[in-house]
Enzyme design. Sequence first.
Site, PDB file in Angstrom:
ATOM      1  N   LYS A 269       0.854  -1.194   0.000  1.00  0.00           N
ATOM      2  CA  LYS A 269       0.000   0.000   0.000  1.00  0.00           C
ATOM      3  C   LYS A 269       0.890   1.243   0.000  1.00  0.00           C
ATOM      4  CE  LYS A 269      -4.467   1.327   0.779  1.00  0.00           C
ATOM      5  NZ  LYS A 269      -5.632   0.829   0.006  1.00  0.00           N
TER       6      LYS A 269
ATOM      7  N   THR B  85      -4.699  -4.635   1.823  1.00  0.00           N
ATOM      8  CA  THR B  85      -3.895  -3.421   1.881  1.00  0.00           C
ATOM      9  C   THR B  85      -4.582  -2.335   2.712  1.00  0.00           C
ATOM     10  OG1 THR B  85      -4.813  -2.568  -0.203  1.00  0.00           O
ATOM     11  CG2 THR B  85      -2.822  -3.926  -0.334  1.00  0.00           C
TER      12      THR B  85
END
Length: 532
Positions: free
Chosen positions: A220, A280
């Site tokens: 992420k 994420t």
Amino acid sequence: MLFSSSSVPLFVQSLKKDFHFLKLLFIRLLTYERVELMLTIEEVNQMDLKTFSRTFGDIFEDSSWIAVEAYRQKPFASMETLHNEMVHVVKTSDYQDQLALIKAHPNLGTNKKMSTNSCDEQKQAGLRGLTIEENEELNALNKTYMETFDFPFIFAVKGKTKHDIYISLKNRVKNSAEQEFTTALDEIYKIAYFRLVDKCKKGDDHMQDQQAARMLSYGKADVFAYRTFLTPLSGVKQIPESSFSGRDNTVFGFNASIEIGGPAFLSSFTEGDNSLVVATDSMKNFIQWHLGSFEGTTLEGFVSYASEAFLQKYNHVEMIELSSTEVPFNATTTVKDGELAISDLVFNRSRNEEAYASIQLQKTAGGTQIVEQKSGLLNLQLVKVKDNSFTGFIRDEYTTLPEDGNRPLFIYLNLDWRYQDPAQALGDDPSTYVAAEQVRDIATSIFHEMETPSIQALIYEIGCRVLERFPQLTDISFESQNRTWDAVVENIPGSEGKVYTEPRLPYGFQRFQVTQEDVTQAQPQRLTHSQN
């Protein structure tokens, strides 16, 4: 210093590429070499004691008794379980057996006879082809270590360089005997783990190379977080070039990127199986929520804290890379009791240079290992209006650039630096912490002092000064861009000034790494300042 490290690119847009080689190493070591096994755990569990001892007796240096003891714990659920059982045998043995195990290992760099495993490992680390000078220096360090602790220096050299070994040896000799005994055993556990992986990996080298080239990670980016009233940073070492003494951390903000990997995620790519996938969005929440429990004072401290916590939370994650770029805020002014004062409530977002920190961790048998830790300063933009030149370069049929003996110089700089002991980067001991503000101030001070003949010479002088002021650093790397303006009006009556505009593309850039070796071997005419 005889052992030097390689240069690492720096710019933000290439930061992900910086770790490309390391990720390949992770996947080779942690993923495919453990997925494609020549030996299955079922075959191991079917071995009799003689076969088992012959197969795994050399996992620990000249200590087949460890495999014999571990054999009693069959059946093993996995190769990791087998390794854990072997480690348990060592941990529960008496002091004399543990000491004998440590002393069974050869000195690093020695030319004496050693096991095939040790020979191969040291060769891969470049220790079997040392020059006479390098060998003498390493032998001297080994001798000092042996005289201090009465056992050899143990270091898991897989994936390491001569420089890494040299720095670790130089630092660890300062430890207590108890610390070093424990560290030596931890390194032995790592060595045994690497040997077990190598012993069990599939033997088809061509297939292995194809597999090693495949990437396996996800993560992420653009994870923003802001913390108010973090513990202030104070007590940093004072240097002549900078008035910086600490940060109040009233507003502590960053933009983070997290990337994780490991063999557990292979099925999510090949089979669409998400049962072990950490979303994420969960990564984002993990980072932001852990900023609330962080008790440190620095960006480096936070990325280390959050990375360690993530690996503890998710046992199947083998590797994590967490990087954060500062979102800086400056204090504003207000009127208090009729006088101008600094506001402790209102801050404005700065658009100038940003501090940077990153860490990459991998899981090992003994816990976690730092693969790479860096601190940095991004997007430092400096202009010096005169006393810069660029002359004496090659002139041929392709040259249209005129020589200039006194020009303005506008540069963009990205810098990063590494510590001999990564723990010093965290700021727990502020006297050994190197603040990005201090590096910035050294850069501006050197720029002011020099009659700059080139950007190359400038970044070399900046690097040497930083390393002189902070000998706890191993190196500092630069990537610079020449953004010098184009002249529009050359002559203004009654003024030495000129009118400029933005330069035309393309632009020139430089990459360079300065090491402590440069400081110790620098020529006498280089600008030098005694340390304070």
